[in-house]
Design a protein around this motif. Structure first.
Motif, mmCIF file in Angstrom:
data_model
loop_
_atom_site.group_PDB
_atom_site.id
_atom_site.type_symbol
_atom_site.label_atom_id
_atom_site.label_comp_id
_atom_site.label_asym_id
_atom_site.label_seq_id
_atom_site.Cartn_x
_atom_site.Cartn_y
_atom_site.Cartn_z
ATOM 1 N N LEU A 1 0.851 -1.186 0.000
ATOM 2 C CA LEU A 1 0.000 0.000 0.000
ATOM 3 C C LEU A 1 0.890 1.239 0.000
ATOM 4 O O LEU A 1 1.788 1.367 0.829
ATOM 5 C CB LEU A 1 -0.910 -0.015 1.224
ATOM 6 N N TYR A 2 0.646 2.138 -0.951
ATOM 7 C CA TYR A 2 1.424 3.366 -1.089
ATOM 8 C C TYR A 2 0.517 4.571 -0.891
ATOM 9 O O TYR A 2 -0.653 4.552 -1.283
ATOM 10 C CB TYR A 2 2.046 3.466 -2.483
ATOM 11 N N THR A 3 1.060 5.629 -0.278
ATOM 12 C CA THR A 3 0.337 6.890 -0.134
ATOM 13 C C THR A 3 1.079 7.995 -0.888
ATOM 14 O O THR A 3 2.292 7.920 -1.085
ATOM 15 C CB THR A 3 0.189 7.300 1.337
ATOM 16 N N TYR A 4 0.337 9.023 -1.278
ATOM 17 C CA TYR A 4 0.911 10.116 -2.083
ATOM 18 C C TYR A 4 1.127 11.352 -1.221
ATOM 19 O O TYR A 4 0.230 11.785 -0.496
ATOM 20 C CB TYR A 4 -0.022 10.456 -3.241
ATOM 21 N N GLY A 5 2.337 11.916 -1.300
ATOM 22 C CA GLY A 5 2.653 13.140 -0.578
ATOM 23 C C GLY A 5 2.399 14.364 -1.440
ATOM 24 O O GLY A 5 3.025 14.522 -2.487
ATOM 25 N N VAL A 6 1.490 15.219 -1.003
ATOM 26 C CA VAL A 6 1.125 16.380 -1.817
ATOM 27 C C VAL A 6 2.235 17.427 -1.870
ATOM 28 O O VAL A 6 2.292 18.239 -2.796
ATOM 29 C CB VAL A 6 -0.179 17.034 -1.302
ATOM 30 N N ALA A 7 3.126 17.428 -0.878
ATOM 31 C CA ALA A 7 4.244 18.379 -0.875
ATOM 32 C C ALA A 7 5.456 17.818 -1.604
ATOM 33 O O ALA A 7 6.113 18.511 -2.378
ATOM 34 C CB ALA A 7 4.627 18.748 0.556
ATOM 35 N N THR A 8 5.759 16.540 -1.372
ATOM 36 C CA THR A 8 6.915 15.914 -2.021
ATOM 37 C C THR A 8 6.597 15.482 -3.441
ATOM 38 O O THR A 8 7.489 15.272 -4.253
ATOM 39 C CB THR A 8 7.362 14.674 -1.240
ATOM 40 N N LYS A 9 5.291 15.304 -3.727
ATOM 41 C CA LYS A 9 4.819 14.840 -5.037
ATOM 42 C C LYS A 9 5.408 13.474 -5.371
ATOM 43 O O LYS A 9 5.799 13.197 -6.508
ATOM 44 C CB LYS A 9 5.161 15.866 -6.127
ATOM 45 N N LYS A 10 5.429 12.608 -4.342
ATOM 46 C CA LYS A 10 5.970 11.263 -4.509
ATOM 47 C C LYS A 10 5.067 10.231 -3.837
ATOM 48 O O LYS A 10 4.410 10.522 -2.841
ATOM 49 C CB LYS A 10 7.373 11.170 -3.892
ATOM 50 N N TRP A 11 5.072 9.026 -4.416
ATOM 51 C CA TRP A 11 4.399 7.892 -3.795
ATOM 52 C C TRP A 11 5.377 7.185 -2.873
ATOM 53 O O TRP A 11 6.517 6.934 -3.250
ATOM 54 C CB TRP A 11 3.888 6.916 -4.849
ATOM 55 N N THR A 12 4.937 6.847 -1.662
ATOM 56 C CA THR A 12 5.797 6.200 -0.673
ATOM 57 C C THR A 12 5.088 4.981 -0.091
ATOM 58 O O THR A 12 3.885 5.035 0.189
ATOM 59 C CB THR A 12 6.134 7.176 0.473
ATOM 60 N N LYS A 13 5.849 3.899 0.088
ATOM 61 C CA LYS A 13 5.248 2.691 0.660
ATOM 62 C C LYS A 13 4.849 2.944 2.111
ATOM 63 O O LYS A 13 5.655 3.368 2.923
ATOM 64 C CB LYS A 13 6.212 1.516 0.611
ATOM 65 N N LYS A 14 3.587 2.654 2.399
ATOM 66 C CA LYS A 14 3.053 2.833 3.746
ATOM 67 C C LYS A 14 2.989 1.514 4.495
ATOM 68 O O LYS A 14 3.263 1.452 5.704
ATOM 69 C CB LYS A 14 1.644 3.438 3.655
ATOM 70 N N LYS A 15 2.642 0.434 3.774
ATOM 71 C CA LYS A 15 2.449 -0.847 4.451
ATOM 72 C C LYS A 15 2.676 -2.008 3.497
ATOM 73 O O LYS A 15 2.281 -1.954 2.335
ATOM 74 C CB LYS A 15 1.026 -0.923 5.026
ATOM 75 N N ASP A 16 3.339 -3.047 4.004
ATOM 76 C CA ASP A 16 3.494 -4.327 3.315
ATOM 77 C C ASP A 16 2.718 -5.337 4.150
ATOM 78 O O ASP A 16 3.063 -5.575 5.312
ATOM 79 C CB ASP A 16 4.974 -4.698 3.228
ATOM 80 N N THR A 17 1.657 -5.912 3.606
ATOM 81 C CA THR A 17 0.776 -6.744 4.406
ATOM 82 C C THR A 17 0.274 -7.957 3.640
ATOM 83 O O THR A 17 0.212 -7.939 2.412
ATOM 84 C CB THR A 17 -0.439 -5.922 4.898
ATOM 85 N N LYS A 18 -0.070 -8.977 4.364
ATOM 86 C CA LYS A 18 -0.679 -10.164 3.772
ATOM 87 C C LYS A 18 -2.197 -10.119 3.910
ATOM 88 O O LYS A 18 -2.911 -10.975 3.388
ATOM 89 C CB LYS A 18 -0.114 -11.434 4.419
ATOM 90 N N LYS A 19 -2.689 -9.116 4.638
ATOM 91 C CA LYS A 19 -4.123 -8.940 4.811
ATOM 92 C C LYS A 19 -4.714 -8.189 3.627
ATOM 93 O O LYS A 19 -3.996 -7.567 2.846
ATOM 94 C CB LYS A 19 -4.413 -8.180 6.104
ATOM 95 N N MET A 20 -6.039 -8.215 3.529
ATOM 96 C CA MET A 20 -6.733 -7.467 2.477
ATOM 97 C C MET A 20 -7.357 -6.189 3.048
ATOM 98 O O MET A 20 -8.397 -5.727 2.600
ATOM 99 C CB MET A 20 -7.819 -8.327 1.814
ATOM 100 N N ASN A 21 -6.678 -5.615 4.053
ATOM 101 C CA ASN A 21 -7.188 -4.380 4.627
ATOM 102 C C ASN A 21 -6.081 -3.662 5.390
ATOM 103 O O ASN A 21 -5.059 -4.265 5.743
ATOM 104 C CB ASN A 21 -8.374 -4.655 5.552
ATOM 105 N N TYR A 22 -6.312 -2.387 5.632
ATOM 106 C CA TYR A 22 -5.382 -1.574 6.422
ATOM 107 C C TYR A 22 -6.165 -0.425 7.026
ATOM 108 O O TYR A 22 -7.037 0.176 6.374
ATOM 109 C CB TYR A 22 -4.255 -1.031 5.547
ATOM 110 N N VAL A 23 -5.868 -0.105 8.294
ATOM 111 C CA VAL A 23 -6.561 0.991 8.985
ATOM 112 C C VAL A 23 -5.632 2.190 9.106
ATOM 113 O O VAL A 23 -4.567 2.103 9.729
ATOM 114 C CB VAL A 23 -7.042 0.556 10.378
ATOM 115 N N PHE A 24 -6.014 3.296 8.501
ATOM 116 C CA PHE A 24 -5.300 4.561 8.665
ATOM 117 C C PHE A 24 -5.790 5.201 9.961
ATOM 118 O O PHE A 24 -6.990 5.444 10.124
ATOM 119 C CB PHE A 24 -5.586 5.511 7.498
ATOM 120 N N THR A 25 -4.870 5.466 10.876
ATOM 121 C CA THR A 25 -5.236 6.117 12.129
ATOM 122 C C THR A 25 -4.213 7.198 12.447
ATOM 123 O O THR A 25 -3.320 7.468 11.637
ATOM 124 C CB THR A 25 -5.328 5.080 13.273
#
Length: 312
Positions: free
Chosen positions: A81-105
């Motif tokens: 799972l990758y998220t996009y930084g609006v200031a850096t203008k780059k995609w960065t890996k947020k999570k490597d998981t074997k599940k089919m879900n992720y909770v952003f908190t």
């Protein structure tokens, strides 16, 4: 008869050897695309007072995060799972998981960011990736973090999404004034994070210069937090000039979202001067949620350590 049998065995053995020695083609490993991503509010409960008269304790439901889920990809060993930084203008890996879900908190009010997911299949020491999912956007309308008994926050955290949103808004202020955008600096961001923790205990600028100088000396061997550059005809008038790697700082506390933090600085003459100073070329912001309030730090630099004029 024996001679024929020997010949037959010899032919079989030769045939077997030929078959074993021949190159074989195997189908390359493939993996499908992640589809059908959904997001919804993730809830939890904490124990607290539900009513005063009569006094009644119980479980109170609260918003913990934003849960992203997606359909299973056949044959996949995991997901990135990758998220996009609006200031850096780059995609960065947020999570490597074997599940089919992720909770952003650990999110603040008015956070907004994009994410995408792809499946992968292990192929020895390497990975075979499927196509990226469609980009999904997360939005919040209130604080999302873990709460303990009696509505106390469980821990402190940094909210980079809010920090980068504030940085983009700051660049909009500069644009409105006809000043060039600041470039995001990961070095200044690390200093911002250090300073954000410090101002939670001592809300002042007293540690700014010390921390910034220590950082650049430790990481790059640059003393004093500044560099002297002989501006040749290619860059300037040939005079020796001094450029600060971290030349200014804005701090704020108590604002629940990035817009409120930027507005406080914009409405202050000195802070706004920092935000729109044309001599500043780089910058970063950090947002830190302490146990008591949200703290904001912005740092500005006149030059980046990767500038071609700095001799390594």
């Amino acid at each position: 008869m024996r001679t024929e049998i020997k010949r037959f065995v010899a032919v079989v053995m030769m045939t077997t050897l030929v078959l074993v020695g021949m190159p074989t083609s195997t189908k390359a490993a493939t993996v499908g695309q992640v589809k059908t991503i959904k997001t919804k509010t993730s809830y939890k409960y904490y124990k607290g007072v539900k009513s005063v008269k009569p006094l009644k304790w119980g479980k109170i439901k609260y918003k913990y995060g934003v849960k992203a889920s997606w359909s299973k990809v056949s044959g996949a060993d995991g997901y990135e799972l990758y998220t996009y930084g609006v200031a850096t203008k780059k995609w960065t890996k947020k999570k490597d998981t074997k599940k089919m879900n992720y909770v952003f908190t650990n999110l603040l009010e008015k956070d907004k960011f994009k994410f995408k997911v792809r499946a992968y299949k292990a192929n020895g020491s390497e990975r075979v990736y499927g196509a990226w999912s469609k980009v999904k956007t997360v939005k919040t309308n209130s604080l999302r973090t873990k709460i303990k008994k009696n509505c106390k926050f469980a821990k402190t955290f940094y909210d980079r999404y809010a920090a980068e949103q504030a940085f983009v808004l700051q660049n909009q202020y500069r644009k409105d004034k006809g000043v060039a955008d600041l470039e995001w600096s990961e070095d200044l961001y690390q200093i911002c994070k250090i300073r954000a923790k410090q101002i939670a205990k001592d809300f002042s600028h007293s540690g700014f210069m010390t921390e910034s100088m220590n950082y650049f000396e430790t990481k790059y061997g640059i003393q004093g937090g500044a560099v002297n550059i002989d501006n040749t005809s290619e860059y300037g008038d040939g005079k020796m000039e001094c450029y600060m790697l971290a030349g200014g700082e804005n701090i704020a506390g108590g604002q629940s979202d990035y817009e409120s933090a930027c507005k406080v600085w914009k409405d202050s003459e000195g802070h706004y001067r920092n935000m729109t100073n044309k001599d500043y070329k780089t910058g970063a912001m950090a947002c830190y949620r302490s146990n008591k309030k949200v703290l904001w730090v912005a740092i500005f630099g006149e030059i980046d350590v990767n500038d071609a004029r700095i001799k390594k």
